[in-house]
Write a protein that holds these residues in place. Structure first.
Motif, PDB file in Angstrom:
ATOM      1  N   GLY A 209       0.804  -1.220   0.000  1.00 49.32           N
ATOM      2  CA  GLY A 209       0.000   0.000   0.000  1.00 49.32           C
ATOM      3  C   GLY A 209       0.834   1.265   0.000  1.00 49.32           C
ATOM      4  O   GLY A 209       0.325   2.348  -0.272  1.00 49.32           O
ATOM      5  N   THR A 210       2.113   1.122   0.309  1.00 49.42           N
ATOM      6  CA  THR A 210       3.049   2.246   0.246  1.00 49.42           C
ATOM      7  C   THR A 210       3.850   2.205  -1.052  1.00 49.42           C
ATOM      8  O   THR A 210       4.023   3.212  -1.721  1.00 49.42           O
ATOM      9  CB  THR A 210       4.024   2.202   1.443  1.00 49.42           C
ATOM     10  OG1 THR A 210       3.268   2.262   2.642  1.00 49.42           O
ATOM     11  CG2 THR A 210       5.006   3.354   1.397  1.00 49.42           C
ATOM     12  N   VAL A 211       4.331   1.021  -1.394  1.00 49.78           N
ATOM     13  CA  VAL A 211       5.231   0.873  -2.538  1.00 49.78           C
ATOM     14  C   VAL A 211       4.542   1.189  -3.871  1.00 49.78           C
ATOM     15  O   VAL A 211       5.031   2.005  -4.659  1.00 49.78           O
ATOM     16  CB  VAL A 211       5.834  -0.545  -2.574  1.00 49.78           C
ATOM     17  CG1 VAL A 211       6.629  -0.771  -3.862  1.00 49.78           C
ATOM     18  CG2 VAL A 211       6.719  -0.765  -1.356  1.00 49.78           C
ATOM     19  N   TYR A 212       3.414   0.554  -4.128  1.00 52.34           N
ATOM     20  CA  TYR A 212       2.804   0.686  -5.449  1.00 52.34           C
ATOM     21  C   TYR A 212       2.274   2.089  -5.751  1.00 52.34           C
ATOM     22  O   TYR A 212       2.487   2.589  -6.861  1.00 52.34           O
ATOM     23  CB  TYR A 212       1.761  -0.406  -5.683  1.00 52.34           C
ATOM     24  CG  TYR A 212       2.424  -1.757  -5.776  1.00 52.34           C
ATOM     25  CD1 TYR A 212       3.259  -2.065  -6.848  1.00 52.34           C
ATOM     26  CD2 TYR A 212       2.276  -2.698  -4.773  1.00 52.34           C
ATOM     27  CE1 TYR A 212       3.906  -3.279  -6.922  1.00 52.34           C
ATOM     28  CE2 TYR A 212       2.916  -3.926  -4.841  1.00 52.34           C
ATOM     29  CZ  TYR A 212       3.733  -4.206  -5.918  1.00 52.34           C
ATOM     30  OH  TYR A 212       4.379  -5.410  -5.993  1.00 52.34           O
ATOM     31  N   PRO A 213       1.631   2.767  -4.805  1.00 56.72           N
ATOM     32  CA  PRO A 213       1.247   4.155  -5.099  1.00 56.72           C
ATOM     33  C   PRO A 213       2.467   5.056  -5.342  1.00 56.72           C
ATOM     34  O   PRO A 213       2.435   5.948  -6.193  1.00 56.72           O
ATOM     35  CB  PRO A 213       0.478   4.595  -3.845  1.00 56.72           C
ATOM     36  CG  PRO A 213      -0.029   3.333  -3.251  1.00 56.72           C
ATOM     37  CD  PRO A 213       1.039   2.299  -3.549  1.00 56.72           C
ATOM     38  N   THR A 214       3.544   4.799  -4.607  1.00 57.42           N
ATOM     39  CA  THR A 214       4.765   5.591  -4.798  1.00 57.42           C
ATOM     40  C   THR A 214       5.352   5.341  -6.179  1.00 57.42           C
ATOM     41  O   THR A 214       5.734   6.291  -6.883  1.00 57.42           O
ATOM     42  CB  THR A 214       5.794   5.266  -3.698  1.00 57.42           C
ATOM     43  OG1 THR A 214       5.216   5.547  -2.418  1.00 57.42           O
ATOM     44  CG2 THR A 214       7.068   6.070  -3.886  1.00 57.42           C
TER      45      THR A 214
END
Length: 105
Positions: free
Chosen positions: A10-15
């Motif tokens: 949820g942090t990696v992919y939006p970034t």
């Protein structure tokens, strides 16, 4: 980070999506997986903000050393050894129980 932090999807992919939208990375398909690589614009951005990037890495390094270094490092290693020992002992007992059950059958 020596295992102190693991980013969630949820942090990696939006970034990654944001970086791609900004043109700083590009995604490509490699054997059915999405692989990201930095673009020339991304390299230029990093170079222009080298001082900020280095400060971030220094702060992360200091935080990790604070958690793992000194007395806390010793405590973390001792706790790890204790947990490994406990799991091995528990596993050995379970194996012994399984062998006894098999012998009775």
């Amino acid at each position: 980070m020596h295992g102190c932090y693991s980013a969630s999807p949820g942090t990696v992919y939006p970034t990654l999506q944001w970086l791609e939208d900004e043109g700083l990375v590009r995604a490509k398909d490699v054997e059915g997986k999405k692989v990201y690589e930095i673009t020339d614009l991304g390299l230029k951005f990093l170079e222009e903000h080298r001082d900020v990037v280095e400060e971030i890495f220094d702060r992360v390094k200091d935080a990790v050393e604070e958690v793992l270094g000194g007395g806390m490092g010793d405590l973390n290693r001792a706790m790890g050894a204790l947990m490994r020992s406990a799991y091995r002992a528990g596993g050995a007992r379970e194996t012994t129980r399984s062998v006894r059950r098999s012998a009775r059958s």
